[in-house]
Motif scaffolding. Structure first.
Motif, mmCIF file in Angstrom:
data_model
loop_
_atom_site.group_PDB
_atom_site.id
_atom_site.type_symbol
_atom_site.label_atom_id
_atom_site.label_comp_id
_atom_site.label_asym_id
_atom_site.label_seq_id
_atom_site.Cartn_x
_atom_site.Cartn_y
_atom_site.Cartn_z
ATOM 1 N N ASP A 1 48.529 -1.351 23.098
ATOM 2 C CA ASP A 1 48.151 -0.881 21.759
ATOM 3 C C ASP A 1 49.307 -1.215 20.846
ATOM 4 O O ASP A 1 50.398 -0.646 20.997
ATOM 5 N N LYS B 1 52.210 -0.288 23.172
ATOM 6 C CA LYS B 1 52.322 0.678 24.271
ATOM 7 C C LYS B 1 51.333 0.250 25.336
ATOM 8 O O LYS B 1 50.156 0.011 25.032
ATOM 9 N N ASP B 2 51.810 0.124 26.584
ATOM 10 C CA ASP B 2 50.895 -0.297 27.641
ATOM 11 C C ASP B 2 50.084 0.888 28.146
ATOM 12 O O ASP B 2 50.234 2.009 27.645
ATOM 13 N N THR B 3 49.237 0.654 29.141
ATOM 14 C CA THR B 3 48.328 1.717 29.598
ATOM 15 C C THR B 3 49.089 2.884 30.242
ATOM 16 O O THR B 3 48.555 3.985 30.358
ATOM 17 N N ASP B 4 50.365 2.654 30.633
ATOM 18 C CA ASP B 4 51.193 3.761 31.159
ATOM 19 C C ASP B 4 52.000 4.438 30.054
ATOM 20 O O ASP B 4 52.833 5.306 30.331
ATOM 21 N N GLY B 5 51.840 4.019 28.819
ATOM 22 C CA GLY B 5 52.573 4.635 27.712
ATOM 23 C C GLY B 5 53.970 4.067 27.517
ATOM 24 O O GLY B 5 54.750 4.573 26.698
ATOM 25 N N GLN B 6 54.293 2.976 28.238
ATOM 26 C CA GLN B 6 55.625 2.365 28.081
ATOM 27 C C GLN B 6 55.617 1.429 26.863
ATOM 28 O O GLN B 6 54.634 0.696 26.649
ATOM 29 N N ILE B 7 56.697 1.456 26.091
ATOM 30 C CA ILE B 7 56.812 0.557 24.941
ATOM 31 C C ILE B 7 57.308 -0.805 25.422
ATOM 32 O O ILE B 7 58.331 -0.893 26.117
ATOM 33 N N GLU C 1 59.801 6.911 19.321
ATOM 34 C CA GLU C 1 59.304 5.537 19.499
ATOM 35 C C GLU C 1 60.065 4.565 18.604
ATOM 36 O O GLU C 1 60.375 3.436 19.009
#
Ligand code: TMP
Ligand code: ASP
Length: 243
Positions: A90, A187-193, A152
């Motif tokens: 995202d 942000k990936d599907t694990d919430g990592q930037i 973030e």
């Protein structure tokens, strides 16, 4: 990831220089690099033959360099001349600009000579909007408008400076000054930037160390000619070839 055959699905999005497709891997997209060049928020347009393949190859080299240095990116692997496999993210609606020397909009806005040194690298945030001309925004505005939290913003700033360290040091060995560049984060599907989009002569300013010859999209923006040749020279200096 296993080297299974990737089949492209529907086109989800078409930008000025790239297209994004779904594929048979649920957490991934296929990014297709076009030969189209634009500048000034799409007001100036042209086709530059070979640009898509050159940017795809150059971007893959930079993303792999970053991953080796421990910087998370959306890049999985180059698939073909114009395509790369990337992880779904995202995107934040932001362009994160790192500058080592004064150039471009900073030179213009502040009435400074291009090439003026900065005491240390700077990070700026622009709101991504062609109709508004990607306006500069403060970190506080980013947070209060809900585009990214303060944490973030801090993480993007930290990663952007790390990207600058890794790429600047490598490029210097190849006789190239990294003057400034633009990153996009998601942000990936694990919430990592992670660093997303592309890193290429379209999104960076590269100058030859000795002559300050421009090896990037400023040749197109400023009608200097030799655009494709400059991109080829960058790929060559990076030790890459067109697949
Ligand atoms: P600027 O000096 O025009 O603000 O550009 C700073 C850096 O960001 C430069 O390396 C070019 C890159 N850039 C983009 O990738 N996309 C853009 O839309 C703009 C304006 C700049
Ligand atoms: N990529 C932007 C555009 O197409 C601006 C630029 O790179 O100069 O307008």
């Amino acid at each position: 990831m296993a080297m299974e055959e990737i089949r492209r699905g529907e086109m989800l999005y078409e930008g000025k220089a790239k297209q994004l497709y779904t594929c048979n891997l649920p957490d991934c997209y296929v990014m297709f690099y076009k030969d189209d060049a634009t500048a000034f928020d799409g007001k100036k347009k042209a086709k530059i033959s070979g640009k898509g393949a050159l940017n795809n190859a150059i971007s893959a080299i930079f993303f792999e360099m970053l991953q080796q240095a421990g910087v998370p990116t959306h890049h999985v692997r180059k698939l073909s001349e114009n395509e790369s496999l990337v992880r779904k993210v995202d995107l934040f609606p932001l362009e994160v600009i790192v500058r080592n020397l004064v150039a471009g909009s900073m030179a213009k806005r502040l009435g400074l000579q291009e090439g003026t040194p900065l005491r240390h690298p700077t990070v700026e945030f622009d709101y991504k909007s062609d109709p508004l001309g990607d306006p500069l925004v403060t970190e506080e505005q980013v947070a209060v408008l809900g585009w990214a939290t303060e944490e973030e913003v801090d993480e993007m700033r930290r990663l952007a400076l790390r990207v600058n360290d890794v790429l600047s040091a490598d490029l210097l060995r190849r006789n190239v000054l990294l003057v400034d560049f633009k990153l996009e984060f998601g942000k990936d599907t694990d919430g990592q930037i992670v660093v997303a989009d592309e890193i290429s002569p379209d999104t960076c300013r590269f100058w030859d160390v000795q002559t300050h010859a421009k090896l990037d999209k400023d040749r197109f923006r400023r009608d200097m000619g030799g655009v494709e040749e400059a991109y080829q020279e960058m790929l060559h200096r990076l030790g890459g070839v067109l697949a």
